[in-house]
Design a protein around this motif. Structure first.
Motif, PDB file in Angstrom:
ATOM      1  N   UNK A 104       0.838  -1.196   0.000  1.00  0.00           N
ATOM      2  CA  UNK A 104       0.000   0.000   0.000  1.00  0.00           C
ATOM      3  C   UNK A 104       0.872   1.244   0.000  1.00  0.00           C
ATOM      4  N   UNK A 105       0.611   2.139  -0.953  1.00  0.00           N
ATOM      5  CA  UNK A 105       1.278   3.436  -0.986  1.00  0.00           C
ATOM      6  C   UNK A 105       0.419   4.443  -0.226  1.00  0.00           C
ATOM      7  N   UNK A 106       1.047   5.323   0.537  1.00  0.00           N
ATOM      8  CA  UNK A 106       0.294   6.290   1.345  1.00  0.00           C
ATOM      9  C   UNK A 106      -0.661   7.130   0.498  1.00  0.00           C
ATOM     10  N   UNK A 107      -0.283   7.390  -0.743  1.00  0.00           N
ATOM     11  CA  UNK A 107      -1.137   8.210  -1.604  1.00  0.00           C
ATOM     12  C   UNK A 107      -2.487   7.542  -1.874  1.00  0.00           C
ATOM     13  N   UNK A 108      -2.535   6.217  -1.784  1.00  0.00           N
ATOM     14  CA  UNK A 108      -3.781   5.496  -2.035  1.00  0.00           C
ATOM     15  C   UNK A 108      -4.821   5.721  -0.947  1.00  0.00           C
ATOM     16  N   UNK A 109      -4.388   6.162   0.227  1.00  0.00           N
ATOM     17  CA  UNK A 109      -5.327   6.307   1.336  1.00  0.00           C
ATOM     18  C   UNK A 109      -6.179   7.565   1.220  1.00  0.00           C
ATOM     19  N   UNK A 110      -5.853   8.465   0.288  1.00  0.00           N
ATOM     20  CA  UNK A 110      -6.721   9.627   0.041  1.00  0.00           C
ATOM     21  C   UNK A 110      -7.950   9.156  -0.721  1.00  0.00           C
ATOM     22  N   UNK A 111      -9.127   9.474  -0.215  1.00  0.00           N
ATOM     23  CA  UNK A 111     -10.364   9.010  -0.823  1.00  0.00           C
ATOM     24  C   UNK A 111     -10.540   9.600  -2.213  1.00  0.00           C
ATOM     25  N   UNK A 112     -10.890   8.743  -3.145  1.00  0.00           N
ATOM     26  CA  UNK A 112     -11.074   9.125  -4.546  1.00  0.00           C
ATOM     27  C   UNK A 112     -12.564   9.105  -4.866  1.00  0.00           C
ATOM     28  N   UNK A 113     -13.183  10.276  -4.864  1.00  0.00           N
ATOM     29  CA  UNK A 113     -14.627  10.364  -5.098  1.00  0.00           C
ATOM     30  C   UNK A 113     -14.981  10.255  -6.578  1.00  0.00           C
ATOM     31  N   UNK A 114     -13.965  10.079  -7.424  1.00  0.00           N
ATOM     32  CA  UNK A 114     -14.194   9.831  -8.842  1.00  0.00           C
ATOM     33  C   UNK A 114     -14.513   8.374  -9.137  1.00  0.00           C
ATOM     34  N   UNK A 115     -14.739   7.589  -8.089  1.00  0.00           N
ATOM     35  CA  UNK A 115     -15.153   6.193  -8.218  1.00  0.00           C
ATOM     36  C   UNK A 115     -16.627   6.072  -7.838  1.00  0.00           C
ATOM     37  N   UNK A 116     -17.184   4.896  -8.112  1.00  0.00           N
ATOM     38  CA  UNK A 116     -18.515   4.610  -7.607  1.00  0.00           C
ATOM     39  C   UNK A 116     -18.501   4.645  -6.082  1.00  0.00           C
ATOM     40  N   UNK A 117     -19.632   4.981  -5.493  1.00  0.00           N
ATOM     41  CA  UNK A 117     -19.711   5.084  -4.038  1.00  0.00           C
ATOM     42  C   UNK A 117     -19.310   3.783  -3.353  1.00  0.00           C
ATOM     43  N   UNK A 118     -19.666   2.648  -3.939  1.00  0.00           N
ATOM     44  CA  UNK A 118     -19.309   1.358  -3.331  1.00  0.00           C
ATOM     45  C   UNK A 118     -17.795   1.173  -3.268  1.00  0.00           C
ATOM     46  N   UNK A 119     -17.079   1.678  -4.299  1.00  0.00           N
ATOM     47  CA  UNK A 119     -15.616   1.582  -4.305  1.00  0.00           C
ATOM     48  C   UNK A 119     -15.004   2.503  -3.252  1.00  0.00           C
ATOM     49  N   UNK A 120     -15.605   3.683  -3.038  1.00  0.00           N
ATOM     50  CA  UNK A 120     -15.123   4.600  -2.005  1.00  0.00           C
ATOM     51  C   UNK A 120     -15.335   3.975  -0.622  1.00  0.00           C
ATOM     52  N   UNK A 121     -16.492   3.347  -0.429  1.00  0.00           N
ATOM     53  CA  UNK A 121     -16.755   2.680   0.849  1.00  0.00           C
ATOM     54  C   UNK A 121     -15.743   1.567   1.095  1.00  0.00           C
ATOM     55  N   UNK A 122     -15.339   0.866   0.048  1.00  0.00           N
ATOM     56  CA  UNK A 122     -14.323  -0.179   0.203  1.00  0.00           C
ATOM     57  C   UNK A 122     -12.969   0.435   0.553  1.00  0.00           C
ATOM     58  N   UNK A 123     -12.667   1.615   0.005  1.00  0.00           N
ATOM     59  CA  UNK A 123     -11.441   2.314   0.403  1.00  0.00           C
ATOM     60  C   UNK A 123     -11.435   2.579   1.904  1.00  0.00           C
ATOM     61  N   UNK A 124     -12.565   3.042   2.417  1.00  0.00           N
ATOM     62  CA  UNK A 124     -12.669   3.335   3.849  1.00  0.00           C
ATOM     63  C   UNK A 124     -12.357   2.094   4.673  1.00  0.00           C
ATOM     64  N   UNK A 125     -12.903   0.953   4.269  1.00  0.00           N
ATOM     65  CA  UNK A 125     -12.671  -0.280   5.029  1.00  0.00           C
ATOM     66  C   UNK A 125     -11.272  -0.837   4.813  1.00  0.00           C
ATOM     67  N   UNK A 126     -10.779  -0.754   3.579  1.00  0.00           N
ATOM     68  CA  UNK A 126      -9.454  -1.318   3.275  1.00  0.00           C
ATOM     69  C   UNK A 126      -8.338  -0.557   3.978  1.00  0.00           C
ATOM     70  N   UNK A 127      -8.471   0.763   4.057  1.00  0.00           N
ATOM     71  CA  UNK A 127      -7.397   1.584   4.628  1.00  0.00           C
ATOM     72  C   UNK A 127      -7.678   2.025   6.059  1.00  0.00           C
ATOM     73  N   UNK A 128      -8.688   1.440   6.677  1.00  0.00           N
ATOM     74  CA  UNK A 128      -9.020   1.771   8.062  1.00  0.00           C
ATOM     75  C   UNK A 128      -7.788   1.669   8.958  1.00  0.00           C
ATOM     76  N   UNK A 129      -7.514   2.672   9.802  1.00  0.00           N
ATOM     77  CA  UNK A 129      -8.287   3.888  10.048  1.00  0.00           C
ATOM     78  C   UNK A 129      -7.693   5.118   9.357  1.00  0.00           C
ATOM     79  N   UNK A 130      -7.179   4.961   8.156  1.00  0.00           N
ATOM     80  CA  UNK A 130      -6.366   6.020   7.546  1.00  0.00           C
ATOM     81  C   UNK A 130      -6.925   6.627   6.271  1.00  0.00           C
ATOM     82  N   UNK A 131      -8.141   6.261   5.837  1.00  0.00           N
ATOM     83  CA  UNK A 131      -8.707   6.843   4.617  1.00  0.00           C
ATOM     84  C   UNK A 131      -9.148   8.285   4.908  1.00  0.00           C
ATOM     85  N   UNK A 132      -8.769   9.215   4.045  1.00  0.00           N
ATOM     86  CA  UNK A 132      -8.966  10.625   4.386  1.00  0.00           C
ATOM     87  C   UNK A 132      -9.365  11.488   3.199  1.00  0.00           C
ATOM     88  N   UNK A 133      -9.930  12.659   3.534  1.00  0.00           N
ATOM     89  CA  UNK A 133     -10.132  13.733   2.562  1.00  0.00           C
ATOM     90  C   UNK A 133      -9.639  15.023   3.198  1.00  0.00           C
TER      91      UNK A 133
END
Length: 301
Positions: free
Chosen positions: A201-230
């Protein structure tokens, strides 16, 4: 059996505990050297390092195993087998060959899917329905060895932290089961199809990408817990839990705050944070957060 255990993070500790509880002769524990961490940058031992000291087992923390001296010291342990769980160092062939029965690895995926460093996070990000843990006979390739045993679990809406803890416990039980009757679990070659790689995992990946479907953003939140951010107004905010909600795309562009509940538009659908944390502050429910922190509708994150 006479065993060397090789592991570093919290994921590996349950396996070390299980081996000790099962009565195996743990000749030595190998872990990565202490790293500087925290605000004071003090040297901190790994979780496995700390647990080995509590258990009173000889601890070794070489920077590398490539040198002849380290390899000779490993061979001198006269091992039946070595057990590896998220050690983080490459094992050269002389190390793999030294124990009578080679080296067994606890790997947190259903091989050959997600070989590599971050199988739990990659499985969540990809939207996999299930994952698991495997006991693998190690060889020179990256997670390419034959599989001796496996266990599966649904991913559901688990965070990477929850799933890692679950797989760690499953892997510990599975390893003890295999070692209790090694001939009953012969190594089976992995399929040649379905190979994927779980890159670090690269630290840059933990920034939430709202250019994805909402389900993919929700998976980012769970995958990078507790570090997904905006980011908003120069401050970082971590989303620790969110829900997906359907919303018409024409109501706002990607990343726009849609209402006073901090609903955030995505490529399709939207997310609604449930648990959020401002940098330097404790985590709060979205209701508590919005009482003292205003992120107005119409803002682009």
């Amino acid at each position: 059996m006479r065993i060397a255990f090789m592991g570093t993070p919290e994921f590996a500790v349950p396996t070390l505990n299980a081996l000790a509880a099962a009565g195996h002769d743990i000749a030595a524990v190998y872990s990565q050297p202490p790293r500087r961490a925290g605000r004071g940058k003090k040297l901190s031992p790994s979780p496995v390092h700390a647990r080995a000291e509590q258990l009173g087992i000889e601890l070794r923390t070489p920077v590398s195993l490539k040198g002849a001296e380290e390899q000779a010291a490993f061979a001198a342990l006269n091992l039946d087998i070595a057990v590896v769980a998220a050690y983080g160092l490459i094992l050269p062939q002389p190390v793999l060959d030294a124990p009578a029965h080679g080296c067994l690895n606890v790997h947190g995926s259903l091989l050959p899917r997600w070989r590599g460093a971050a199988p739990v996070q990659r499985a969540i990000l990809a939207g996999d329905q299930e994952t698991g843990v495997m006991v693998m006979q190690m060889e020179a390739g990256l997670d390419t060895g034959g599989v001796r045993a496996a266990a599966t679990t649904p991913i559901a809406r688990k965070t990477s932290s929850e799933l890692t803890q679950e797989l760690a416990a499953m892997g510990a039980d599975l390893m003890v089961q295999v070692l209790a009757d090694l001939p009953a679990y012969p190594a089976q070659p992995q399929p040649s199809e379905g190979v994927t790689y779980a890159s670090k995992i690269d630290k840059s990946e933990t920034r939430l990408n709202f250019g994805q479907d909402a389900s993919a953003v929700e998976r980012q939140v769970r995958a990078f817990y507790p570090s997904a951010w905006f980011e908003y107004d120069g401050q970082r905010y971590r989303i620790l839990k969110c829900d997906v909600t359907e919303i018409a795309q024409e109501l706002g562009p990607e990343g726009m705050v849609m209402d006073d509940r901090l609903t955030i538009a995505c490529k399709s659908g939207a997310i609604h944070p449930q648990l959020i944390q401002r940098a330097g502050k404790p985590a709060m429910s979205i209701g508590e957060f919005l009482k003292g922190n205003k992120i107005p509708a119409g803002v682009l994150l």
